[in-house]
Motif scaffolding. Structure first.
Motif, PDB file in Angstrom:
ATOM      1  N   ASP A  63      43.095  47.957  43.068  1.00  0.00           N
ATOM      2  CA  ASP A  63      43.821  47.086  42.132  1.00  0.00           C
ATOM      3  C   ASP A  63      43.056  45.786  41.936  1.00  0.00           C
ATOM      4  OD1 ASP A  63      45.750  49.015  42.212  1.00  0.00           O
ATOM      5  OD2 ASP A  63      47.168  47.870  43.421  1.00  0.00           O
ATOM      6  N   LEU A  64      42.587  45.248  43.054  1.00  0.00           N
ATOM      7  CA  LEU A  64      41.832  44.008  43.019  1.00  0.00           C
ATOM      8  C   LEU A  64      40.565  44.158  42.190  1.00  0.00           C
ATOM      9  CD1 LEU A  64      41.651  41.214  44.772  1.00  0.00           C
ATOM     10  CD2 LEU A  64      39.749  42.445  45.828  1.00  0.00           C
ATOM     11  N   VAL A  65      39.860  45.258  42.384  1.00  0.00           N
ATOM     12  CA  VAL A  65      38.619  45.477  41.640  1.00  0.00           C
ATOM     13  C   VAL A  65      38.907  45.567  40.143  1.00  0.00           C
ATOM     14  CG1 VAL A  65      36.773  47.147  41.204  1.00  0.00           C
ATOM     15  CG2 VAL A  65      37.322  46.493  43.547  1.00  0.00           C
ATOM     16  N   VAL A  66      39.991  46.257  39.777  1.00  0.00           N
ATOM     17  CA  VAL A  66      40.336  46.382  38.358  1.00  0.00           C
ATOM     18  C   VAL A  66      40.669  45.010  37.773  1.00  0.00           C
ATOM     19  CG1 VAL A  66      42.098  47.271  36.777  1.00  0.00           C
ATOM     20  CG2 VAL A  66      41.018  48.791  38.442  1.00  0.00           C
ATOM     21  N   GLU A  67      41.433  44.225  38.510  1.00  0.00           N
ATOM     22  CA  GLU A  67      41.783  42.876  38.052  1.00  0.00           C
ATOM     23  C   GLU A  67      40.523  42.038  37.830  1.00  0.00           C
ATOM     24  OE1 GLU A  67      44.891  40.556  40.256  1.00  0.00           O
ATOM     25  OE2 GLU A  67      43.253  39.110  40.484  1.00  0.00           O
ATOM     26  N   LYS A  68      39.662  42.001  38.869  1.00  0.00           N
ATOM     27  CA  LYS A  68      38.467  41.153  38.788  1.00  0.00           C
ATOM     28  C   LYS A  68      37.495  41.663  37.727  1.00  0.00           C
ATOM     29  CE  LYS A  68      40.057  38.694  42.055  1.00  0.00           C
ATOM     30  NZ  LYS A  68      41.207  37.960  41.496  1.00  0.00           N
ATOM     31  N   ALA A  69      37.329  42.981  37.629  1.00  0.00           N
ATOM     32  CA  ALA A  69      36.405  43.547  36.649  1.00  0.00           C
ATOM     33  C   ALA A  69      36.877  43.211  35.237  1.00  0.00           C
ATOM     34  CB  ALA A  69      36.291  45.057  36.830  1.00  0.00           C
ATOM     35  N   THR A  70      38.192  43.207  35.036  1.00  0.00           N
ATOM     36  CA  THR A  70      38.729  42.864  33.713  1.00  0.00           C
ATOM     37  C   THR A  70      38.448  41.399  33.398  1.00  0.00           C
ATOM     38  OG1 THR A  70      40.442  44.538  33.989  1.00  0.00           O
ATOM     39  CG2 THR A  70      40.820  42.867  32.296  1.00  0.00           C
ATOM     40  N   GLU A  71      38.664  40.527  34.379  1.00  0.00           N
ATOM     41  CA  GLU A  71      38.372  39.103  34.173  1.00  0.00           C
ATOM     42  C   GLU A  71      36.880  38.877  33.912  1.00  0.00           C
ATOM     43  OE1 GLU A  71      40.048  36.359  37.111  1.00  0.00           O
ATOM     44  OE2 GLU A  71      41.422  37.945  37.684  1.00  0.00           O
TER      45      GLU A  71
END
Lengths: 256, 256
Positions: free
Chosen positions: A97-105
């Protein structure tokens, strides 16, 4: 009254956006606007759908059965972030979840899970990842949501690979090149980043990858990085050398 | 029997390390080695204390009241990571834990919380942050743990600042320079990264900071980054341009 008030929220919706359109929002965004943010009739929000750019809309009716908004003017045109993908062996849910959040940002255009020989997580909850990507896109000011590709094995990804897309493999054995060498500055270069599972790639996988003409093995310094740290750090390197970080921030659309 | 078996765990301890020393481990590491990892007498672990480098040690006695180890040979000498600090306005605990973990993996030498005008989190649990830093140092292969400075106001940090340490301010208003311009490559340059609170720095704080000769305002591209994302991405930029990422990874000491 301010004719162009600052939007008090940013929301991704599915409906087409054009000047004057009246939209009845779904239950979830209606609840969020009326009960969480407690917005009232006349308040402004920003809406985007991934196709039509970002629009200001005004709350027309806040009722029990939902919120209706009227679309006003276009705030920003549609645009896509740099053509970078993040491909990752799935890790446990909090970290993914964290990776998806950061990758989107960080402005990734698409991401997908990869099954490797040492991948132990069997299932990827794509609906959950998509929800995280939407939330992060709303937060970070994107006018679209990164694409989520279907989970498939490494060979499935390599089959029919577009050779003009550089595949940057995070190689934790140390045989890769430093980011400055692996990623010579080239704005607009299509790229995909590949992050292996917690146990690393097998020797056979690494040999297979290194033999491909579009693969660039990359090493991220002398310390051992967790898979999620490696993903975030490597995406930063991609943005720095191939992406759009020479641009200034877009205006902030939330009133916070 | 392998005379130099691969250590099955890495642990930070306080005691001095030298060849032949017999050490009775505390309750927590004893429990971890004997009950979580289920190590037996004769198994090897790697130990570091932040002063003497990393040493292999052999379990001598696994008893109810604790584990005793005998220190064998030095595996790696003491070394410090690049002289970079991370200074951050405190954010909610899950996110601050994450920043400490990632900053430790990315090789920050010290970190400290900063009270700014818009900082809303009043208390920083330094014991908890230190525990996270130790765990991350064990995981990432460091032979020391990053220093944790006391929480203090921005002016307290600026007072008596060593002007040879560049203060890189993440400026989300977009008036900073891109990382490539803000951080010209200079291995060994002392630096500190400053990340503001969720609401950003005030105009007065930004003016105060920009007027200082050692301050470099930096912008991280066109999207809005959460404070934790900005910290991780900016530390990556620091490592790339001023740090030790031209070095290869140290050998992995865990048997995993």
């Amino acid at each position: 009254m301010n004719p162009n008030p600052v939007p008090k929220a940013r929301l991704f919706i599915e409906a087409p956006l054009s000047a004057g359109a009246l939209l009845a929002l779904d239950e979830k965004p209606s609840h969020y606007l009326s009960h969480v943010l407690r917005l009232k009739e006349g308040d402004s929000v920003a809406l985007f759908n991934g196709r039509d750019g970002e629009w200001r809309a005004t709350l027309q009716m806040v009722a029990k059965r939902g919120v209706t908004v009227q679309v006003a003017e276009c705030l920003r045109p549609h645009r896509l972030p740099p053509d970078h993908w993040l491909l990752f062996a799935p890790i446990k849910s909090g970290r993914i979840d964290l990776v998806v959040e950061k990758a989107t940002e960080l402005g990734v255009r698409g991401f997908g899970a990869v099954k490797t020989a040492r991948t132990v997580v069997g299932r990827v909850n794509e609906e959950r990842l998509r929800a995280h990507a939407i939330e992060a896109a709303e937060q970070t000011g994107r006018v679209e949501v990164p694409e989520l590709f279907a989970y498939r094995p490494l060979e499935g990804w390599l089959h029919g690979w577009d050779v003009s897309r550089r595949l940057v493999v995070c190689d934790e054995t140390g045989s890769g090149q430093t980011p400055s060498v692996a990623l010579p500055p080239h704005r607009g270069q299509k790229a995909a980043l590949l992050i292996g599972p917690e146990g690393g790639f097998t020797q056979a996988e690494l040999e297979r990858l290194r033999a491909l003409p579009y693969v660039v093995p990359m090493t991220l310094g002398p310390r051992v990085l967790r898979a999620d740290t490696a993903a975030i750090a490597a995406l930063t390197c991609l943005q720095l050398h191939l992406g759009d970080w020479d641009e200034k921030p877009a205006f902030r659309t939330t009133g916070a």
